[in-house]
Design a protein around this motif. Structure first.
Motif, PDB file in Angstrom:
ATOM      1  N   ALA A 102       0.828  -1.201   0.000  1.00 38.89           N
ATOM      2  CA  ALA A 102       0.000   0.000   0.000  1.00 38.89           C
ATOM      3  C   ALA A 102       0.866   1.258   0.000  1.00 38.89           C
ATOM      4  N   LEU A 103       1.971   1.243   0.747  1.00 41.47           N
ATOM      5  CA  LEU A 103       2.889   2.382   0.745  1.00 41.47           C
ATOM      6  C   LEU A 103       3.458   2.611  -0.647  1.00 41.47           C
ATOM      7  N   GLU A 104       3.862   1.526  -1.294  1.00 44.25           N
ATOM      8  CA  GLU A 104       4.388   1.644  -2.648  1.00 44.25           C
ATOM      9  C   GLU A 104       3.326   2.174  -3.608  1.00 44.25           C
ATOM     10  N   ALA A 105       2.099   1.714  -3.455  1.00 43.12           N
ATOM     11  CA  ALA A 105       1.001   2.185  -4.308  1.00 43.12           C
ATOM     12  C   ALA A 105       0.726   3.669  -4.085  1.00 43.12           C
ATOM     13  N   MET A 106       0.819   4.117  -2.844  1.00 42.80           N
ATOM     14  CA  MET A 106       0.645   5.535  -2.547  1.00 42.80           C
ATOM     15  C   MET A 106       1.746   6.363  -3.198  1.00 42.80           C
ATOM     16  N   GLY A 107       2.971   5.842  -3.187  1.00 44.43           N
ATOM     17  CA  GLY A 107       4.067   6.539  -3.846  1.00 44.43           C
ATOM     18  C   GLY A 107       3.824   6.685  -5.333  1.00 44.43           C
ATOM     19  N   ARG A 108       3.360   5.610  -5.979  1.00 43.17           N
ATOM     20  CA  ARG A 108       3.073   5.674  -7.418  1.00 43.17           C
ATOM     21  C   ARG A 108       1.953   6.668  -7.706  1.00 43.17           C
ATOM     22  N   ALA A 109       0.926   6.656  -6.862  1.00 44.17           N
ATOM     23  CA  ALA A 109      -0.200   7.565  -7.070  1.00 44.17           C
ATOM     24  C   ALA A 109       0.228   9.018  -6.888  1.00 44.17           C
ATOM     25  N   ALA A 110       1.083   9.272  -5.897  1.00 50.41           N
ATOM     26  CA  ALA A 110       1.573  10.633  -5.674  1.00 50.41           C
ATOM     27  C   ALA A 110       2.387  11.113  -6.864  1.00 50.41           C
ATOM     28  N   ARG A 111       3.222  10.232  -7.408  1.00 50.41           N
ATOM     29  CA  ARG A 111       4.016  10.599  -8.583  1.00 50.41           C
ATOM     30  C   ARG A 111       3.129  10.855  -9.785  1.00 50.41           C
ATOM     31  N   ALA A 112       2.075  10.091  -9.941  1.00 54.28           N
ATOM     32  CA  ALA A 112       1.214  10.224 -11.113  1.00 54.28           C
ATOM     33  C   ALA A 112       0.375  11.495 -11.088  1.00 54.28           C
ATOM     34  N   ARG A 113       0.036  12.006  -9.898  1.00 53.28           N
ATOM     35  CA  ARG A 113      -0.909  13.118  -9.843  1.00 53.28           C
ATOM     36  C   ARG A 113      -0.256  14.501  -9.927  1.00 53.28           C
ATOM     37  N   VAL A 114       1.079  14.581  -9.826  1.00 47.67           N
ATOM     38  CA  VAL A 114       1.723  15.896  -9.849  1.00 47.67           C
ATOM     39  C   VAL A 114       2.162  16.281 -11.257  1.00 47.67           C
ATOM     40  N   ALA A 115       2.128  17.575 -11.513  1.00 51.00           N
ATOM     41  CA  ALA A 115       2.697  18.123 -12.746  1.00 51.00           C
ATOM     42  C   ALA A 115       3.991  18.826 -12.359  1.00 51.00           C
ATOM     43  N   ALA A 116       4.928  18.064 -11.840  1.00 49.59           N
ATOM     44  CA  ALA A 116       6.165  18.619 -11.292  1.00 49.59           C
ATOM     45  C   ALA A 116       7.368  18.096 -12.051  1.00 49.59           C
ATOM     46  N   GLN A 117       8.452  18.870 -12.006  1.00 53.26           N
ATOM     47  CA  GLN A 117       9.734  18.408 -12.518  1.00 53.26           C
ATOM     48  C   GLN A 117      10.387  17.555 -11.428  1.00 53.26           C
ATOM     49  N   ILE A 118      10.728  16.318 -11.759  1.00 52.08           N
ATOM     50  CA  ILE A 118      11.234  15.369 -10.775  1.00 52.08           C
ATOM     51  C   ILE A 118      12.722  15.111 -11.028  1.00 52.08           C
ATOM     52  N   ILE A 119      13.506  15.184  -9.957  1.00 48.57           N
ATOM     53  CA  ILE A 119      14.951  14.958 -10.031  1.00 48.57           C
ATOM     54  C   ILE A 119      15.313  13.797  -9.113  1.00 48.57           C
ATOM     55  N   GLY A 120      16.060  12.842  -9.614  1.00 45.74           N
ATOM     56  CA  GLY A 120      16.570  11.735  -8.814  1.00 45.74           C
ATOM     57  C   GLY A 120      18.069  11.899  -8.616  1.00 45.74           C
ATOM     58  N   VAL A 121      18.540  11.620  -7.405  1.00 49.29           N
ATOM     59  CA  VAL A 121      19.958  11.798  -7.076  1.00 49.29           C
ATOM     60  C   VAL A 121      20.510  10.515  -6.468  1.00 49.29           C
ATOM     61  N   THR A 122      21.619  10.040  -7.010  1.00 51.38           N
ATOM     62  CA  THR A 122      22.339   8.922  -6.411  1.00 51.38           C
ATOM     63  C   THR A 122      23.827   9.181  -6.521  1.00 51.38           C
ATOM     64  N   GLY A 123      24.629   8.266  -6.003  1.00 48.96           N
ATOM     65  CA  GLY A 123      26.073   8.408  -6.041  1.00 48.96           C
ATOM     66  C   GLY A 123      26.692   7.766  -4.820  1.00 48.96           C
ATOM     67  N   SER A 124      27.986   7.509  -4.885  1.00 53.10           N
ATOM     68  CA  SER A 124      28.679   6.874  -3.770  1.00 53.10           C
ATOM     69  C   SER A 124      28.908   7.824  -2.614  1.00 53.10           C
ATOM     70  N   ALA A 125      28.853   9.119  -2.864  1.00 54.43           N
ATOM     71  CA  ALA A 125      29.013  10.139  -1.828  1.00 54.43           C
ATOM     72  C   ALA A 125      28.371  11.424  -2.340  1.00 54.43           C
ATOM     73  N   GLY A 126      27.925  12.254  -1.402  1.00 52.72           N
ATOM     74  CA  GLY A 126      27.427  13.572  -1.768  1.00 52.72           C
ATOM     75  C   GLY A 126      25.978  13.666  -2.154  1.00 52.72           C
TER      76      GLY A 126
END
Length: 494
Positions: A102-126
């Motif tokens: 259900a938490l995962e489904a809520m995350g998908r629904a939240a992502r689907a309903r926004v008209a926002a620019q989405i940025i993902g960040v990863t890396g070994s540091a920083g």
């Protein structure tokens, strides 16, 4: 006081028909396929009953050793408005078959309903610092309509929770994504579906779970698999470190998924390129950069070359989402150190140089060979009467653990560190390496202490610090527990 007209032009009525609640019971039921016990609305989401705030939705998640349903009573005692449960409770709730799904489904629904620019960040540091700087820049320019994952909520639970917390009116969303095994980022990035994906750097963090750094780079590059363009089609922007040894691999993977690639760093081929850097007042850096052909000068408040380079990634992302580079520069100039990740504390301290205060550099949240070297060098560049390093073991380094720990002797000597306290079994090889260093002050008896625990490190540190003029670096993997040492010291902070 003269104000810019745009600062006075705040809307007095809503520009849409969206409600003010984060989630309604109907929207939660629709997203999760569950059944609401009654009508309600919530203003936030929580998975830890101890962190519940008034109006929150509490997710009664099930883990390997704990069942969140045991804490439903406590969550409502703290002010929860409703809960997600897999069995009926005597409070407003949505009944679902599996609370984790259900938490995962809520995350998908939240992502689907926004008209926002989405940025993902990863890396070994920083990645946490870049995430926070991006949020500060975009929140400033959007007048509070930016959202980000808090703390280091970057795993299979933290990412959907951070998505579920994103207000529908958000214009920007910044999400940190972490991993310590292959395949983890692939799942997270398909949930976040970023328009922009950043890899800050590749270093031997969690290398014990991988065959080598190249395998880490390959796993980090999974973030590009979720990229999408603004219209929802395949594409998006990949932002990668031009100076990293694994740049060719990152670029090759990005080319399969991104419609645009932006490189940042010192390299002449970087799209966001460092032209010059000089020390700034207060310990930061004054940076001059070429940003897609335009020269920009700005201040980075946080000290260290790693922050200079990370600021270029921030600028690249702000440019990619059409944000305000001026606001980004102001955010970087004002950004304070994060707890456990560079926060600086001034403590009252007697004796020493007579200044009456000592500096504590809090890097206690995490450690890997690359970040250790960077922060030790930062200590060396910090003016001080004495430099003291309290270093905890680095975890998840696999078969190369001894070599990685022993190799810290060189940066400690280069930084002219006066005293070292080493914490954890893994640090034995470093203690031995420092003791054998001919001609070094650290080779003298009493200059290097090796202890088993953070509590023992605190006792050892209390024996000769803090004194006026001391600079004390505290860094180690989070499981070593050096954060408790920082908290004990900073009770006396001015």
């Amino acid at each position: 006081m003269n104000l810019h007209p745009a600062m006075l032009d705040w809307p007095v009525t809503a520009d849409d028909d969206r409600g003010t609640a984060l989630w309604s019971s109907d929207a939660i039921a629709l997203a999760t396929g569950g059944t609401a016990s009654t009508a309600f609305a919530v203003s936030g989401c929580a998975i830890d009953s101890r962190e519940v705030m008034e109006g929150d939705l509490f997710f009664a998640l099930k883990g390997e050793t704990a069942d969140g349903h045991r804490f439903v009573e406590g969550a409502f005692a703290r002010g929860a408005a409703a809960a997600i449960v897999d069995r009926p409770v005597a409070y407003p709730h949505v009944l679902v078959a599996d609370t984790n799904l259900a938490l995962e489904a809520m995350g998908r629904a939240a992502r689907a309903r926004v008209a926002a620019q989405i940025i993902g960040v990863t890396g070994s540091a920083g990645k946490t610092g870049v995430k926070e700087a991006l949020f500060a820049a975009l929140d400033r320019s959007s007048r509070g309509r930016a959202h980000r994952s808090v703390k280091s909520y970057n795993n299979h639970v933290g990412v959907p929770l951070s998505l579920a917390r994103m207000p529908e009116r958000s214009r920007f969303g910044v999400f940190e994504m972490g991993m310590n095994h292959s395949g983890e980022l692939a799942a997270l990035t398909r949930l976040v579906r970023p328009h922009v994906a950043i890899v800050t750097t590749i270093a031997p963090a969690h290398i014990g779970h991988f065959s080598g750094e190249e395998a880490i780079a390959q796993a980090k590059a999974e973030i590009f698999e979720g990229l999408q363009a603004a219209d929802g089609s395949a594409g998006g922007v990949a932002i990668i470190p031009a100076d990293n040894a694994h740049y060719p691999l990152l670029r090759a993977v990005a080319e399969r998924h991104a419609s645009r690639i932006m490189a940042f760093g010192r390299s002449a081929d970087a799209d966001v390129r460092l032209l010059d850097v000089v020390p700034a007042m207060g310990g930061g850096s004054l940076v001059t950069a070429d940003i897609a052909g335009n020269k920009l000068c700005y201040t980075v408040a946080q000290p260290g070359d790693h922050w200079v380079i990370n600021s270029l990634a921030v600028m690249a992302a702000v440019l990619a989402v059409g944000g305000d580079l001026g606001a980004a520069g102001l955010a970087l100039a004002e950004m304070e150190g994060l707890a456990g990740r560079g926060a600086r504390h001034r403590l009252p301290a007697p004796d020493g140089d007579g200044s009456g205060e000592a500096l504590v550099i809090d890097e206690s949240y995490n450690a890997n060979p690359a970040s250790m070297r960077v922060t030790i060098a930062q200590l060396g560049a910090t003016p001080a009467a004495r430099r003291i390093a309290v270093l905890g073991a680095m975890k998840e380094l696999g078969a190369g653990s001894d070599a990685y720990h022993a190799a810290l002797a060189e940066p400690l000597l280069d930084a002219n560190v006066d005293r070292v306290i080493l914490v954890g079994d893994e640090m034995a090889v470093l203690a031995e390496a420092l003791g054998k260093t001919a001609g070094s002050a650290l080779a003298r008896p009493g200059q290097v202490d090796h202890v088993a625990s953070a509590a023992q490190a605190a006792e050892c540190l209390a024996g000769y610090a803090p004194c006026g003029g001391d600079a004390i670096l505290i860094k180690g993997s989070n499981s070593v527990g050096l954060g408790a040492l920082v908290r004990a010291l900073t009770i006396r902070e001015r």
